[in-house]
Motif scaffolding. Structure first.
Motif, PDB file in Angstrom:
ATOM      1  N   GLY A  71       0.735  -0.973   0.105  1.00  0.00           N
ATOM      2  CA  GLY A  71       0.023  -0.102  -0.141  1.00  0.00           C
ATOM      3  C   GLY A  71       0.641   1.479  -0.104  1.00  0.00           C
ATOM      4  N   ALA A  72       0.206   2.324  -0.053  1.00  0.00           N
ATOM      5  CA  ALA A  72       0.726   3.519   0.057  1.00  0.00           C
ATOM      6  C   ALA A  72       0.073   4.783   0.972  1.00  0.00           C
ATOM      7  N   VAL A  73       0.743   5.441   1.483  1.00  0.00           N
ATOM      8  CA  VAL A  73       0.265   6.811   2.256  1.00  0.00           C
ATOM      9  C   VAL A  73       0.631   7.905   1.502  1.00  0.00           C
ATOM     10  N   LEU A  74      -0.260   8.570   1.280  1.00  0.00           N
ATOM     11  CA  LEU A  74       0.045   9.603   0.104  1.00  0.00           C
ATOM     12  C   LEU A  74      -0.658  10.847   0.832  1.00  0.00           C
ATOM     13  N   SER A  75       0.061  12.024   0.496  1.00  0.00           N
ATOM     14  CA  SER A  75      -0.506  13.436   1.163  1.00  0.00           C
ATOM     15  C   SER A  75      -1.387  13.706  -0.004  1.00  0.00           C
ATOM     16  N   ALA A  76      -2.337  14.608   0.208  1.00  0.00           N
ATOM     17  CA  ALA A  76      -3.347  15.197  -0.989  1.00  0.00           C
ATOM     18  C   ALA A  76      -2.539  15.550  -1.941  1.00  0.00           C
ATOM     19  N   HIS A  77      -1.349  16.172  -2.008  1.00  0.00           N
ATOM     20  CA  HIS A  77      -0.437  16.384  -3.109  1.00  0.00           C
ATOM     21  C   HIS A  77       0.057  15.128  -4.065  1.00  0.00           C
ATOM     22  N   GLY A  78       0.544  14.181  -3.227  1.00  0.00           N
ATOM     23  CA  GLY A  78       0.939  12.827  -3.458  1.00  0.00           C
ATOM     24  C   GLY A  78      -0.356  12.077  -4.412  1.00  0.00           C
ATOM     25  N   LEU A  79      -1.666  12.194  -3.807  1.00  0.00           N
ATOM     26  CA  LEU A  79      -2.384  11.450  -4.622  1.00  0.00           C
ATOM     27  C   LEU A  79      -2.683  12.317  -5.919  1.00  0.00           C
ATOM     28  N   GLY A  80      -2.520  13.794  -6.010  1.00  0.00           N
ATOM     29  CA  GLY A  80      -2.630  14.221  -7.293  1.00  0.00           C
ATOM     30  C   GLY A  80      -1.621  13.949  -8.044  1.00  0.00           C
ATOM     31  N   THR A  81      -0.140  13.803  -7.668  1.00  0.00           N
ATOM     32  CA  THR A  81       0.820  13.359  -8.488  1.00  0.00           C
ATOM     33  C   THR A  81       0.846  12.022  -8.996  1.00  0.00           C
ATOM     34  N   VAL A  82       0.131  10.899  -8.233  1.00  0.00           N
ATOM     35  CA  VAL A  82      -0.073   9.715  -8.874  1.00  0.00           C
ATOM     36  C   VAL A  82      -1.225   9.803 -10.059  1.00  0.00           C
ATOM     37  N   GLU A  83      -2.110  10.762  -9.762  1.00  0.00           N
ATOM     38  CA  GLU A  83      -3.245  10.915 -10.734  1.00  0.00           C
ATOM     39  C   GLU A  83      -2.500  11.409 -12.196  1.00  0.00           C
ATOM     40  N   ARG A  84      -1.594  12.096 -12.143  1.00  0.00           N
ATOM     41  CA  ARG A  84      -0.948  12.569 -13.328  1.00  0.00           C
ATOM     42  C   ARG A  84      -0.001  11.589 -13.884  1.00  0.00           C
TER      43      ARG A  84
END
Length: 136
Positions: free
Chosen positions: A50-63
């Motif tokens: 799994g991964a714990v991502l900040s809101a910024h990290g979630l947006g980065t993964v989306e891109r």
């Protein structure tokens, strides 16, 4: 879009840490010697990729994935787990048991699940909103 390919890509490139989800099963115990309240008894719900991502990290993964696969989160952190993981429940505790990167900064921190894991008809991963538990 090939959702199975997106799922495999997320699992191999993003969900590279080992996360632990535990569920409190009782009341925290008071240590009468120190006067401090200890952790509540808990059962292990999931330990795996799994991964714990900040809101910024979630947006980065989306891109990186090349498309929008989740809605904006009002929470600062999100837990991303494979579809094989059980649905987390409000109040569950999340920890990163082992981080793939030495600079991850997530080991030793603890989060609480804010809402049940998101679920929908078409999914590529489990996304769960988190709030970090900080000590006073």
């Amino acid at each position: 879009m090939d959702l199975d390919a997106v799922r495999q890509h997320l699992e191999s490139t993003v969900m590279v840490d080992t996360v632990r989800i535990s569920r409190p099963t009782g009341t925290p115990i008071l240590d009468v010697v120190t006067g401090l309240v200890g952790p509540a008894p808990a059962v292990l719900v999931w330990e795996g990729p799994g991964a714990v991502l900040s809101a910024h990290g979630l947006g980065t993964v989306e891109r990186l994935v090349g498309g929008k696969w989740l809605d904006d989160t009002s929470s600062w952190y999100g837990l991303v787990t494979p579809l094989a993981a059980p649905l987390a429940q409000r109040g569950d505790r999340v920890e990163v048991a082992a981080a793939a990167s030495a600079t991850a900064g997530t080991v030793g921190r603890v989060w609480q699940v804010l809402d049940p894991a998101e679920a929908s008809t078409v999914e590529v991963a489990r996304v769960t909103r988190l709030d970090e538990i900080t000590t006073p």
